[in-house]
Design a protein around this motif. Sequence first.
Motif: not given
Length: 414
Positions: A80-88, A133-142, A256-266
């Motif tokens: 596992f390699v954590s992404g370098s650009k923090v979104l939240l 909180p709302v965050v645009n996770i994107g198709e490549h994310a950690t 992962v669903p195609v074009n999922s556009n995930f933006n929240q974690l529950k």
Amino acid sequence: MLAIILTGSNVMAQGLFNKLKQKAEKIAGSAIENVIDGKVKKEEQSQSSKSATKDPGISDQDASSTVQRTGLNSTTVYDFVSGSKVLLADDFSQDAIGQFPLKWYTRSKGEVVTLNNAKGRWLRLYPGSFVSPVVNIGEHATIEFDLIMDWPLAGGYMVPAFNFAFYDRGNKGDIMSYDYRLKNCLKVSIAPYRSEAAVQLTSYENVAKKIETDKYRVANFDKKVGDVVHVAISIQKERIRIWLDKEKVFDLPNAVPVNSNFNQLKLDMGSSNYTNDQLGFYVSNFRFAAGSEDSRSKLLSGGKLETSSILFATNSAEIKSDREGIIKEVATVLRGDPTMKIRIIGHTDAVGNTNTNLLLSKKRADAVRDILINDYQINMAQIETDGKGDTVPVADESSEQNKAKNRRVEFVKI
């Protein structure tokens, strides 16, 4: 009268005799049982001493097969390699103790607390749902977070499951409302039972169920009770990988669903017969980051992988960082196929002397090779190196950003 008395005496004497006889037989039988028991115990002790050299928990029946397996070793790596650009990022440090965090949402009860065996602040969950909180996770994310599950080990009730799920079209607390209509969702359930935990993933794409995995069982999960469990997730388009404390529980290429556009974690905590003072679920240290593409697939399918994320010291072959974990990904590919060979090619920008850059690029390729060999035990025969210096640029050098693109490393399948 005398006959009657004598007859009664004989009956009494016979009864006494029978009782004495039964008692004697009982004593004799007990003595025999003790002798037999002693013999059995001695045989058990002897058998135990004979099997003392075997692995604990291995029966005589499978001991021979165990011997046959002693030459087989299975190895893996935590890649596992954590992404370098923090979104939240959220560790609840900005929230008051005893209050529900301002950026989160719930229809239940939760409160920020401190713990005696873990640093920082934690959100204590109670039965119900909690939304990030709302965050645009994107198709490549950690995505990473820490979890503590605490319950009485000697208790007699079922431990509630802990679920976390990613949703699209989230808007604050709308996911919890009855008006929300499920479209794309990725749900993971962690259900402790006795000494283990069953982990299962369910994916929904355009409302329909896309995949439901088998249950992966984490052994000795009871040893994690009251301790921090680190959850790490990597999403690369349709591929998802999930680790619990560096143990990979899923690596699914098409979940992962195609074009999922995930933006929240529950988060969901189930109900239980335990009282609130007996049970404690806590979460903290959330980190959402932009991830990278699946480097392994690029190398395997395309035969070539190119990256500028391996950073070197200025005018040096010293590797300062591998922020996207490319070297680790390449090592995974090479370890999976010992017959595969690659060529590592170094490139530089055009600053400085061309001959010097040519030599430097070759040294940088050698440095990457040495990490693969020394840190990941890759066979030297699988790797060749080369350097092109500044002779094959991919961008003009009108900006520092373009120069960085030219300072790159190629992995080419031979």
